[in-house]
Scaffold this motif. Structure first.
Motif, PDB file in Angstrom:
ATOM      1  N   GLY A 143      21.265  53.093  40.544  1.00 41.77           N
ATOM      2  CA  GLY A 143      22.646  52.726  40.710  1.00 41.77           C
ATOM      3  C   GLY A 143      22.829  51.431  41.489  1.00 41.77           C
ATOM      4  N   ARG A 144      21.844  50.604  41.597  1.00 43.96           N
ATOM      5  CA  ARG A 144      22.027  49.306  42.391  1.00 43.96           C
ATOM      6  C   ARG A 144      22.220  48.196  41.647  1.00 43.96           C
ATOM      7  N   TRP A 145      23.608  48.130  40.938  1.00 45.60           N
ATOM      8  CA  TRP A 145      23.952  47.331  39.768  1.00 45.60           C
ATOM      9  C   TRP A 145      24.098  45.635  40.166  1.00 45.60           C
ATOM     10  N   PRO A 146      24.341  45.059  41.434  1.00 44.78           N
ATOM     11  CA  PRO A 146      24.164  43.750  41.721  1.00 44.78           C
ATOM     12  C   PRO A 146      22.547  43.634  41.437  1.00 44.78           C
ATOM     13  N   GLU A 147      21.567  44.073  41.948  1.00 50.36           N
ATOM     14  CA  GLU A 147      20.535  44.067  42.042  1.00 50.36           C
ATOM     15  C   GLU A 147      19.636  44.097  40.489  1.00 50.36           C
ATOM     16  N   HIS A 148      20.277  45.162  39.838  1.00 50.54           N
ATOM     17  CA  HIS A 148      20.098  44.995  38.525  1.00 50.54           C
ATOM     18  C   HIS A 148      20.364  43.931  37.504  1.00 50.54           C
ATOM     19  N   ILE A 149      21.535  43.279  37.847  1.00 50.17           N
ATOM     20  CA  ILE A 149      22.033  42.288  37.160  1.00 50.17           C
ATOM     21  C   ILE A 149      20.678  41.268  37.542  1.00 50.17           C
ATOM     22  N   THR A 150      20.401  40.967  38.791  1.00 51.14           N
ATOM     23  CA  THR A 150      19.786  39.970  38.951  1.00 51.14           C
ATOM     24  C   THR A 150      18.312  40.155  38.262  1.00 51.14           C
ATOM     25  N   ARG A 206      26.304  31.070  41.108  1.00 51.92           N
ATOM     26  CA  ARG A 206      27.665  30.551  40.952  1.00 51.92           C
ATOM     27  C   ARG A 206      28.330  31.232  40.129  1.00 51.92           C
ATOM     28  N   VAL A 207      27.660  31.668  39.163  1.00 52.60           N
ATOM     29  CA  VAL A 207      28.363  32.222  37.887  1.00 52.60           C
ATOM     30  C   VAL A 207      28.487  33.730  37.451  1.00 52.60           C
ATOM     31  N   LEU A 208      27.335  34.283  37.226  1.00 52.98           N
ATOM     32  CA  LEU A 208      27.340  35.467  36.411  1.00 52.98           C
ATOM     33  C   LEU A 208      27.691  36.994  37.467  1.00 52.98           C
ATOM     34  N   ILE A 209      27.316  36.882  38.689  1.00 52.74           N
ATOM     35  CA  ILE A 209      27.875  38.238  39.215  1.00 52.74           C
ATOM     36  C   ILE A 209      29.373  38.147  39.334  1.00 52.74           C
TER      37      ILE A 209
END
Length: 227
Positions: A143-150, A206-209
């Motif tokens: 459930g660590r979504w910001p890290e998941h995205i990266t 700069r963008v995605l998050i």
């Protein structure tokens, strides 16, 4: 500004889908399993090696799957409206990369054209690709979504090396630079994924998050953004 971002996403997705279509067209001739087909002409010394040959065919035939399912992971519309599609396509992407595309790419990298420097490049690419994807899967399960995205963006950046490799080969060919074929291939082998990772890091900063609307870790019990 939002309209420009949406246009940017549409243009990027269109370019990737067009690249995937071209990859499909390049893949079709190999369905005949003839040893003198296109790229295989340069691999006659290793074609008799069974594990290389099997890896090659698996790798090329599943490439479309990872290109498309990976792309679906970065659509905020799908994430918001169809979280199950996002989740299931993510599972397919991760499983294919970890169990098929990554390992077969690693085997192919050990026999890559261009000598030791090109082989090092493709082996590193495969190892990082598998590693980033495993981290993307793991952080989603936690459930660590910001890290998941990266991690998923880094993984997909390496997935796109299949397209950028051919793009840079075309560009170098049009530029008519005084490079020996081996030197040109080594250069392309490194540029095809290192520049993608650099661009991925810039996007993360700069963008995605911001675009995905995720600034803090979501609840592990949440239903969105999970692979």
């Amino acid at each position: 500004m939002r309209i420009l971002k949406n246009i940017g996403w549409i243009l990027t997705a269109t370019a990737i889908l067009y690249g995937a279509w071209l990859m499909l067209l390049l893949t079709i001739p190999y369905a005949a399993f003839e040893k003198y087909t296109d790229f295989l002409i340069t691999k006659q010394r290793v074609y008799p090696i069974r594990h290389w040959r099997v890896s090659f065919y698996i790798h090329i035939f599943v490439s479309i799957t990872v290109l498309i399912t990976g792309l679906l992971q970065f659509s905020k519309y799908l994430l918001d409206k169809y979280p199950r599609l996002h989740r299931n396509s993510g599972k397919i992407y991760a499983l294919v990369v970890i169990t098929l595309s990554g390992p077969t790419g690693l085997i192919m990298g050990l026999y890559a054209n261009g000598g030791i420097y090109a082989r090092i490049s493709f082996v590193l690419l495969s190892l990082l690709w598998i590693g980033f994807t495993i981290m993307g899967w793991r952080t989603a399960m936690q459930g660590r979504w910001p890290e998941h995205i990266t991690w998923m963006l880094r993984s997909y950046a390496l997935t796109l090396s299949a397209l950028t490799l051919r793009l840079y080969a075309l560009i170098l060919g049009l530029m008519h630079l005084p490079l020996r074929p081996a030197t040109a291939y080594i250069t392309i082998s490194w540029l095809s994924w290192t520049l993608n990772l650099l661009l991925a890091e810039l996007l993360l900063r700069r963008v995605l998050i911001k675009r995905m609307g995720i600034t803090t870790a979501a609840s592990p019990d949440g239903d969105t953004a999970a692979i």
